[in-house]
Design a protein around this motif. Structure first.
Motif, short mmCIF file in Angstrom:
data_model
loop_
_atom_site.label_atom_id
_atom_site.label_comp_id
_atom_site.label_asym_id
_atom_site.label_seq_id
_atom_site.Cartn_x
_atom_site.Cartn_y
_atom_site.Cartn_z
N UNK A 72 1.50 -1.47 -0.09
CA UNK A 72 -0.15 0.18 0.07
C UNK A 72 0.75 1.13 -0.15
N UNK A 73 2.18 1.18 0.51
CA UNK A 73 3.08 2.14 0.95
C UNK A 73 3.77 2.43 -0.65
N UNK A 74 3.40 1.43 -1.98
CA UNK A 74 3.85 2.08 -2.97
C UNK A 74 3.01 2.34 -3.81
N UNK A 75 2.13 1.47 -3.62
CA UNK A 75 0.46 2.56 -3.62
C UNK A 75 0.57 4.13 -3.96
N UNK A 76 1.02 4.13 -3.31
CA UNK A 76 0.68 5.76 -2.11
C UNK A 76 1.92 6.62 -3.06
N UNK A 77 2.79 6.04 -2.89
CA UNK A 77 4.00 6.62 -3.90
C UNK A 77 3.96 7.35 -5.05
N UNK A 78 3.27 5.60 -5.60
CA UNK A 78 3.39 5.68 -6.81
C UNK A 78 2.47 6.85 -7.94
N UNK A 79 1.20 6.66 -7.00
CA UNK A 79 0.14 7.87 -6.98
C UNK A 79 0.27 9.29 -6.92
N UNK A 80 0.95 9.66 -5.60
CA UNK A 80 2.50 10.79 -5.65
C UNK A 80 2.57 11.31 -6.34
N UNK A 81 3.36 10.11 -6.98
CA UNK A 81 4.14 10.80 -8.07
C UNK A 81 4.04 10.12 -9.62
N UNK A 82 2.72 10.10 -10.08
CA UNK A 82 2.30 9.03 -11.22
C UNK A 82 3.38 9.21 -12.58
N UNK A 83 3.54 8.46 -12.49
CA UNK A 83 3.67 8.82 -14.11
C UNK A 83 4.76 9.98 -13.91
N UNK A 84 6.32 9.93 -12.89
CA UNK A 84 7.71 9.95 -13.01
C UNK A 84 8.75 8.66 -12.76
N UNK A 85 8.48 8.79 -12.40
CA UNK A 85 9.56 7.42 -11.81
C UNK A 85 9.38 5.77 -12.00
#
Length: 349
Positions: A276-289
């Protein structure tokens, strides 16, 4: 720009520049000052005589040559003390345009010497009259100066190498004086120092335009030796950088609340909190990493990129190995809870 404002945005707008008749310029300035004309698309010379207190917005369509110029021009907004905005539109081509104009003033001692020698030849060819007439465009081409021949003649006059007289179209009266190499070298040195100052000022302006980390108001005031310690209600409407910081902070706080609640639910549902932390981080920086960059971010190994390094996600999974985080991301990809876009960046599925 004025046509765009009128035709595309439906605004009553006029253009103001040196190519207009003096009567037309006076009419536009008067209409704007007295409130009959709401918008003017103008060269920076328009602002020099304008003292209208209720200007609500100043938009720079191109980069000024220095922070001092920008500060003065942007400062024409909000003189009545009410809220106003200054907007700078920036493109990387702006740098090349300014550098072109700075290079145009690049007159070395060798260039000035070359022009003087050609003037001596023209003086002899004309039969040594005093003064003698020269065709300035022609003499500029022959001395390989072209568009800089006029300022070059002025610099030679400044150094005491000649006197300029009457002009007849492109023809100029010239009186040649004895050559003084030291005087010419001194003028060339002043020009070199001036070019360096212009380039330094341009770099400061570029640094400001390309800044996305520091408060713009703090940067401007620090440039002039002042500090800025605003109350929170002022900083709320400070600049785009501060606005982005607030939005990111609010978003991260919301994600953390959601993550905390999700982690509690995950214990019951046998869902690993790391997922869930990975998903939250991905949503926070969507399409950037990318996957590797996301692992660095969550494991706490990221260098540079302060926007990511300073985020609350940096190092949140430092207790796991990089391999374990990678494996968790790969599992989420297999479950299609994460996807990799065309730029090989992670996005939430």
């Amino acid at each position: 720009v004025a046509a765009f404002l009128r035709d595309e945005m439906g605004l009553e707008a006029a253009e103001y520049h040196a190519g207009l008749s003096s009567g037309r310029r006076e009419t536009i300035q008067s209409d704007f000052l007295e409130g009959r004309l709401p918008v003017v698309a103008a060269t920076n010379a328009f602002g020099l005589g304008i003292d209208r207190p209720d200007v609500r917005m100043v938009i720079h369509h191109a980069l000024p040559g220095s922070l001092a110029a920008y500060y003065q021009e942007a400062g024409r907004a909000g003189r009545d003390g009410r809220p106003a905005e200054a907007v700078l539109l920036y493109d990387s081509d702006d740098r090349r345009l300014h550098e072109h104009f700075i290079r145009q003033s690049d007159l070395t001692a060798q260039a000035l010497s070359r022009l003087y020698q050609r003037l001596q030849e023209a003086y002899s060819e004309a039969g040594a009259p005093d003064p003698f007439l020269v065709e300035t465009p022609e003499i500029g081409r022959e001395a390989h100066l072209f568009d800089t021949v006029e300022p070059a003649l002025e610099r030679l006059e400044e150094a005491g190498m000649l006197r300029q007289g009457l002009t007849q179209g492109n023809r100029r009266e010239i009186v040649l004086l004895p050559w003084d190499e030291d005087a010419v070298a001194a003028v060339a040195e002043r020009l070199r120092a001036h070019r360096e100052r212009q380039m330094a000022q341009l770099q400061e302006m570029l640094d400001y335009a390309e800044n996305h980390l520091d408060c713009r108001r703090e940067l401007l005031l620090a440039h002039f030796g002042s500090s800025f310690e605003p109350p929170e209600d002022v900083r709320a409407d400070c600049c785009d950088v501060c606005a982005e910081r607030r939005e990111v902070a609010a978003f991260v706080a919301e994600i953390e609340e959601d993550t905390a609640a999700t982690e509690e639910e995950a214990a019951e549902e046998d869902v690993p909190p790391a997922a869930e932390l990975i998903l939250a981080c991905t949503r926070a920086f969507d399409g950037l990493r990318t996957v590797a960059q996301m692992v660095e971010l969550l494991h706490g190994d990221m260098e540079g990129y302060s926007r990511f390094r300073d985020s609350d996600f940096h190092g949140r999974l430092a207790g796991l190995t990089s391999e374990a985080i990678t494996a968790e991301i790969e599992r989420l990809l297999e479950e299609e809870r994460l996807v990799i876009n065309q730029m090989e960046r992670l996005s939430a599925g």
